[in-house]
Design a protein around this motif. Sequence first.
Motif, PDB file in Angstrom:
ATOM      1  N   ASN A 126      90.003   6.035  60.852  1.00 18.91           N
ATOM      2  CA  ASN A 126      89.740   5.482  62.184  1.00 18.91           C
ATOM      3  C   ASN A 126      89.149   4.080  62.128  1.00 18.91           C
ATOM      4  OD1 ASN A 126      90.736   7.562  63.871  1.00 18.91           O
ATOM      5  ND2 ASN A 126      88.961   8.795  63.353  1.00 18.91           N
ATOM      6  N   SER A 127      88.469   3.751  61.032  1.00 22.36           N
ATOM      7  CA  SER A 127      87.894   2.412  60.892  1.00 22.36           C
ATOM      8  C   SER A 127      88.744   1.522  59.981  1.00 22.36           C
ATOM      9  CB  SER A 127      86.471   2.511  60.343  1.00 22.36           C
ATOM     10  OG  SER A 127      86.489   3.037  59.034  1.00 22.36           O
ATOM     11  N   ASN A 128      89.944   1.992  59.642  1.00 24.08           N
ATOM     12  CA  ASN A 128      90.896   1.261  58.798  1.00 24.08           C
ATOM     13  C   ASN A 128      90.379   0.976  57.390  1.00 24.08           C
ATOM     14  OD1 ASN A 128      92.934   1.110  60.811  1.00 24.08           O
ATOM     15  ND2 ASN A 128      91.729  -0.484  61.806  1.00 24.08           N
ATOM     16  N   GLU A 129      89.421   1.785  56.907  1.00 22.76           N
ATOM     17  CA  GLU A 129      88.956   1.649  55.525  1.00 22.76           C
ATOM     18  C   GLU A 129      89.872   2.396  54.563  1.00 22.76           C
ATOM     19  OE1 GLU A 129      84.650   2.170  54.875  1.00 22.76           O
ATOM     20  OE2 GLU A 129      84.531   2.221  57.059  1.00 22.76           O
ATOM     21  N   ILE A 130      90.641   3.367  55.076  1.00 29.14           N
ATOM     22  CA  ILE A 130      91.681   4.050  54.305  1.00 29.14           C
ATOM     23  C   ILE A 130      92.992   3.748  55.019  1.00 29.14           C
ATOM     24  CG2 ILE A 130      92.669   6.289  53.678  1.00 29.14           C
ATOM     25  CD1 ILE A 130      89.887   7.367  53.290  1.00 29.14           C
ATOM     26  N   GLU A 131      93.985   3.348  54.257  1.00 31.20           N
ATOM     27  CA  GLU A 131      95.284   3.024  54.846  1.00 31.20           C
ATOM     28  C   GLU A 131      95.885   4.263  55.501  1.00 31.20           C
ATOM     29  OE1 GLU A 131      96.575  -0.031  55.009  1.00 31.20           O
ATOM     30  OE2 GLU A 131      94.779  -0.754  54.008  1.00 31.20           O
ATOM     31  N   ASN A 132      96.482   4.072  56.673  1.00 35.62           N
ATOM     32  CA  ASN A 132      97.058   5.218  57.371  1.00 35.62           C
ATOM     33  C   ASN A 132      98.446   5.574  56.857  1.00 35.62           C
ATOM     34  OD1 ASN A 132      98.184   2.961  58.512  1.00 35.62           O
ATOM     35  ND2 ASN A 132      97.656   3.484  60.620  1.00 35.62           N
ATOM     36  N   ASP A 133      98.858   4.975  55.736  1.00 29.95           N
ATOM     37  CA  ASP A 133     100.091   5.397  55.073  1.00 29.95           C
ATOM     38  C   ASP A 133      99.791   6.068  53.729  1.00 29.95           C
ATOM     39  OD1 ASP A 133      99.270   3.194  53.603  1.00 29.95           O
ATOM     40  OD2 ASP A 133     101.252   2.248  53.559  1.00 29.95           O
ATOM     41  N   SER A 134      98.568   6.549  53.551  1.00 28.27           N
ATOM     42  CA  SER A 134      98.145   7.166  52.297  1.00 28.27           C
ATOM     43  C   SER A 134      98.744   8.553  52.107  1.00 28.27           C
ATOM     44  CB  SER A 134      96.614   7.300  52.270  1.00 28.27           C
ATOM     45  OG  SER A 134      96.002   6.038  52.273  1.00 28.27           O
ATOM     46  N   TYR A 135      98.689   9.024  50.862  1.00 30.77           N
ATOM     47  CA  TYR A 135      99.039  10.397  50.519  1.00 30.77           C
ATOM     48  C   TYR A 135      97.740  11.170  50.339  1.00 30.77           C
ATOM     49  CZ  TYR A 135     103.858   9.015  49.605  1.00 30.77           C
ATOM     50  OH  TYR A 135     105.141   8.570  49.735  1.00 30.77           O
ATOM     51  N   ILE A 136      97.686  12.348  50.976  1.00 31.74           N
ATOM     52  CA  ILE A 136      96.478  13.164  50.949  1.00 31.74           C
ATOM     53  C   ILE A 136      96.876  14.597  50.631  1.00 31.74           C
ATOM     54  CG2 ILE A 136      94.518  14.028  52.304  1.00 31.74           C
ATOM     55  CD1 ILE A 136      96.344  10.983  53.474  1.00 31.74           C
ATOM     56  N   SER A 137      96.080  15.277  49.818  1.00 31.44           N
ATOM     57  CA  SER A 137      96.313  16.694  49.510  1.00 31.44           C
ATOM     58  C   SER A 137      95.053  17.490  49.811  1.00 31.44           C
ATOM     59  CB  SER A 137      96.692  16.879  48.041  1.00 31.44           C
ATOM     60  OG  SER A 137      97.945  16.313  47.766  1.00 31.44           O
ATOM     61  N   LEU A 138      95.215  18.564  50.569  1.00 28.02           N
ATOM     62  CA  LEU A 138      94.128  19.499  50.840  1.00 28.02           C
ATOM     63  C   LEU A 138      94.110  20.511  49.697  1.00 28.02           C
ATOM     64  CD1 LEU A 138      91.937  20.583  52.792  1.00 28.02           C
ATOM     65  CD2 LEU A 138      93.751  21.911  53.901  1.00 28.02           C
ATOM     66  N   MET A 139      93.004  20.595  48.971  1.00 27.42           N
ATOM     67  CA  MET A 139      92.948  21.365  47.739  1.00 27.42           C
ATOM     68  C   MET A 139      92.394  22.783  47.896  1.00 27.42           C
ATOM     69  SD  MET A 139      94.393  19.141  45.975  1.00 27.42           S
ATOM     70  CE  MET A 139      94.342  20.009  44.411  1.00 27.42           C
ATOM     71  N   THR A 140      91.918  23.126  49.092  1.00 29.96           N
ATOM     72  CA  THR A 140      91.323  24.451  49.293  1.00 29.96           C
ATOM     73  C   THR A 140      91.307  24.761  50.784  1.00 29.96           C
ATOM     74  OG1 THR A 140      89.372  25.814  48.794  1.00 29.96           O
ATOM     75  CG2 THR A 140      88.953  23.537  49.473  1.00 29.96           C
ATOM     76  N   ASP A 141      91.137  26.028  51.134  1.00 29.78           N
ATOM     77  CA  ASP A 141      90.886  26.388  52.524  1.00 29.78           C
ATOM     78  C   ASP A 141      89.533  25.830  52.920  1.00 29.78           C
ATOM     79  OD1 ASP A 141      93.244  27.872  52.515  1.00 29.78           O
ATOM     80  OD2 ASP A 141      92.239  29.820  52.439  1.00 29.78           O
ATOM     81  N   LEU A 142      89.406  25.404  54.173  1.00 28.72           N
ATOM     82  CA  LEU A 142      88.131  24.925  54.705  1.00 28.72           C
ATOM     83  C   LEU A 142      87.822  25.669  55.989  1.00 28.72           C
ATOM     84  CD1 LEU A 142      88.525  21.063  54.232  1.00 28.72           C
ATOM     85  CD2 LEU A 142      87.258  22.659  52.769  1.00 28.72           C
ATOM     86  N   ASP A 143      86.559  26.015  56.180  1.00 25.78           N
ATOM     87  CA  ASP A 143      86.117  26.710  57.391  1.00 25.78           C
ATOM     88  C   ASP A 143      84.879  25.994  57.918  1.00 25.78           C
ATOM     89  OD1 ASP A 143      85.053  28.427  59.337  1.00 25.78           O
ATOM     90  OD2 ASP A 143      85.572  30.231  58.207  1.00 25.78           O
ATOM     91  N   PHE A 144      85.007  25.393  59.093  1.00 24.28           N
ATOM     92  CA  PHE A 144      83.902  24.645  59.678  1.00 24.28           C
ATOM     93  C   PHE A 144      82.661  25.514  59.904  1.00 24.28           C
ATOM     94  CE2 PHE A 144      87.287  21.664  60.597  1.00 24.28           C
ATOM     95  CZ  PHE A 144      86.662  20.428  60.462  1.00 24.28           C
ATOM     96  N   ASN A 145      82.841  26.839  60.011  1.00 24.37           N
ATOM     97  CA  ASN A 145      81.707  27.742  60.248  1.00 24.37           C
ATOM     98  C   ASN A 145      81.131  28.345  58.972  1.00 24.37           C
ATOM     99  OD1 ASN A 145      81.941  27.298  62.985  1.00 24.37           O
ATOM    100  ND2 ASN A 145      83.171  29.132  63.354  1.00 24.37           N
ATOM    101  N   ASP A 146      81.683  28.020  57.802  1.00 28.89           N
ATOM    102  CA  ASP A 146      81.269  28.635  56.542  1.00 28.89           C
ATOM    103  C   ASP A 146      80.569  27.599  55.657  1.00 28.89           C
ATOM    104  OD1 ASP A 146      80.996  29.898  54.082  1.00 28.89           O
ATOM    105  OD2 ASP A 146      83.097  30.496  53.944  1.00 28.89           O
TER     106      ASP A 146
END
Length: 176
Positions: free
Chosen positions: A33-53
């Motif tokens: 959102n602040s353009n510090e990471i390019e919005n054409d990047s490659y990203i991988s989610l490496m695990t399940d995430l739970d905002f309540n855990d």
Amino acid sequence: NPTTGILDGYGDEESPLLIMSIEDLVNFSIKTNSNEIENDSYISLMTDLDFNDDNSYVDPNTTVFGDINGNNVIEPLKTELTTGYGFPPIEQAFSKSDFEGFFGTFDGCNHTIYNLYMNYNEVDEQNNISTRSTMSVSALGLFGIVNGGTVENLTVTGNINASESIDYIGGIIGYG
């Protein structure tokens, strides 16, 4: 990832940015959102995430990200992301003229993000007028805007509350 919110990887196809905690996901959102990471990047989610855990956080009590939920109080990160406005959309747009969006590749690697929470109603749970609604956020979802990008192999559960002033809403992608 031992360092709170520091993304491993270079963001290219051979070495994608790795999301291994809620802090990494928040950092990715803030930095796109602040353009510090390019919005054409490659990203991988490496695990399940739970905002309540608590186990999905490096430190659920960290305050390094400040007042994410917009209540003018810096609270523990888990509280910031599960109350008030909640999680800030990745590549959010504040007006219809700001629809550049995410055009990279986000691979969920068949993981799930549980209990995503966003509340952009005109009135919050305490009947306070929302300041975020006056910012004219146009699209809500894990990704606010995706424009030519790819979000794949991902499941998201949670709750998004929005006023009629929000133009586009989706669980994973608000507009794209």
